[in-house]
Design an enzyme around this catalytic site. Structure first.
Site: not given
Ligand SMILES: NC(=O)C1=CN([C@@H]2O[C@H](COP(=O)(O)OP(=O)(O)OC[C@H]3O[C@@H](n4cnc5c(N)ncnc54)[C@H](OP(=O)(O)O)[C@@H]3O)[C@@H](O)[C@H]2O)C=CC1
Ligand SMILES: CC(=O)C(=O)O
Ligand SMILES: [Mg+2]
Length: 422
Positions: A39, A94, A137, A197-198
């Site tokens: 410091y 994370k 997220d 996103a994913a």
């Molecule tokens: N295993 C892993 O490493 C990871 C897993 N994930 C999982 O993926 C999922 C999405 O995350 P993320 O992409 O960040 O979130 P987003 O909010 O960016 O996207 C969610 C998507 O899911 C769609 N969705 C939700 N409910 C339904 C349904 N009933 N029928 C059809 N489509 C549906 C949404 O549709 P709409 O566009 O019409 O709203 C949207 O396109 C989460 O469950 C997350 O846990 C994410 C990242 C990493």
């Molecule tokens: C694993 C992760 O990043 C998610 O489900 O959003």
């Molecule tokens: Mg995530």
């Protein structure tokens, strides 16, 4: 989860002290001499050096091994938009994974922003503090523009983990699953439930690895994304196909691969039953997958099943990516994480799964054996070789593609996190 498991999870987070992360000191601080260095007055010297040349921040502060984990809490796992504060356990989590698996220090930052622009401005203004920024997220479509703007404004790696970490791990797992099923990526009919996103990032990376865009049916809450829809944003529109299929029932019939990045319990046993032989099901929604693995395995004995969870085999989860990708990027001081680095990570993960599994992994999962096959398509997060394999591949790709500001590290391949400072 049972009530007992839910309580155990709450106890884990609250006992013996709240939270999962702490800060540690790296220098002695026991005497007046030490304090005069740490410091006032000693601290003024590194300040002056950094003012002369900002690169000196890497020499005199923790910047080079420090990643911000930043969220607005708009898409917390598959739980939805619960807001910034409720995302904190995931963001701390994370940080735990960064530290445990790659020796990287991290701080979680939950931003309450009224707009994507406000979020970007907030993060850009504090960007110089970090060696890298891991966005987490943040829901689609806002996440795409947020990441693009931050990459443009920052000269450190900015990486939306839910997009690219997930895509890298999914691609690696899928290449192996298809190999085991005796199918080729370019022939595979793929159904992607979710268009956020994913999902968008996963399908983009699969196409760049050889999947045919016209073989992919992507679905959102309204069903199949097809050319006749007028409600599509530009990211979904990239996957619009010329098809008569409209529902998940239509799309899943005869499909080789299901990738779920949407929400819980959206794939029924009947739908799984209608898939092609040796169906590959990546039900990656967290914490509850699109179909529970017990249900999937009871429905078909030829299914190759993966989830995002740690308590079932084949964990397709970005934990296998982001710690090691940032390790490699930080160690060569990459200005960004580019496509070459992502593809290198895919191949390192894919290839590592084909190697013999070390005893420490068997012990960690309390199993007697594990080898490449239906029940083991991707390394487990507890595999100590991930650090050496993935970080080396990423660092080499950064050097080869011209985004590294330092040469390939002489202490690579890393054997453990104890080796990171050489
Ligand atoms: N295993 C892993 O490493 C990871 C897993 N994930 C999982 O993926 C999922 C999405 O995350 P993320 O992409 O960040 O979130 P987003 O909010 O960016 O996207 C969610 C998507 O899911 C769609 N969705 C939700 N409910 C339904 C349904 N009933 N029928 C059809 N489509 C549906 C949404 O549709 P709409 O566009 O019409 O709203 C949207 O396109 C989460 O469950 C997350 O846990 C994410 C990242 C990493
Ligand atoms: C694993 C992760 O990043 C998610 O489900 O959003
Ligand atoms: Mg995530």
């Amino acid at each position: 989860m049972t009530d007992a498991k839910k309580q155990a999870a709450l106890d884990y987070h609250s006992q013996p002290i709240p939270g999962k992360l702490s800060v540690e000191l790296t220098k002695p601080t026991d005497s007046a001499k030490h304090l005069a260095l740490a410091y006032s007055p000693g601290v003024a010297e590194p300040c002056r050096e950094i003012a002369k040349d900002p690169e000196n921040a890497y020499l005199y502060t923790g910047k080079g091994n420090l990643v911000a984990v930043v969220s607005d809490g708009s898409a917390i796992l598959g739980l939805g938009n619960l807001g910034p504060l409720a995302s904190k356990p995931v963001m701390e989590g994370k940080g735990v994974l960064f530290k445990k698996f790659a020796g990287i220090n991290s701080v979680d930052i939950e931003v309450d922003a009224e707009s994507p622009q406000a979020f970007v401005d907030t993060v850009a203004r504090i960007a110089d503090t970090w060696g890298g920024i891991n966005l987490e997220d943040i829901k689609a479509p806002e996440c795409f523009e947020i990441e693009r703007s931050l990459i443009e404004r920052c000269n450190i790696p900015v990486f939306h983990d839910d997009q690219h970490g997930t895509a890298i791990v999914t691609a690696a797992g899928l290449l192996n699953a298809l190999d085991i099923a005796g199918k080729a990526l370019q022939d595979a009919r793929i159904v992607c439930l979710g268009a956020g996103a994913a999902a968008v990032a996963c399908m983009k990376l699969l196409v760049s690895c050889g999947a045919k865009a016209e073989h992919i049916d992507m679905l959102d809450r309204k069903g199949v994304i097809h050319g006749g829809r007028e409600d599509l944003n530009q990211y979904k529109a990239m996957f619009a196909t010329d098809t008569d299929r409209r529902t998940l029932d239509d799309a899943i019939d005869g499909a080789d691969v299901f990738v779920g990045l949407s929400g819980p319990n959206l794939l029924s046993p009947e739908q799984l039953q209608s898939m092609a032989s040796n169906p590959i099901v990546f039900a990656c929604s967290n914490p509850d997958p699109e179909i529970h693995p017990d249900v999937a395995n009871a429905t078909r004995d030829d299914v190759i099943m993966a989830t995002g969870r740690s308590d079932y085999p084949n964990q397709v989860n970005n934990v296998l990516g982001f710690p090691f990708i940032f390790r490699g990027a930080l160690d060569v001081r990459a200005t960004r994480i580019n496509e070459e680095m992502k593809v290198a990570a895919v191949h390192a993960l894919k290839d590592l799964a084909r190697e013999e599994v070390p005893q420490v992994v068997l012990d960690g999962y309390e199993i007697e054996s594990l080898s490449y096959g239906r029940g083991y398509i991707i390394p487990t997060p507890l595999d100590p070789r991930l650090l050496g394999w993935v970080a080396s591949a990423v660092a080499q790709a950064a050097v080869d593609s011209g985004v590294a500001r330092k040469p390939y590290p002489s202490n690579y391949p890393l054997q453990s996190v104890d080796d990171i400072y050489g």
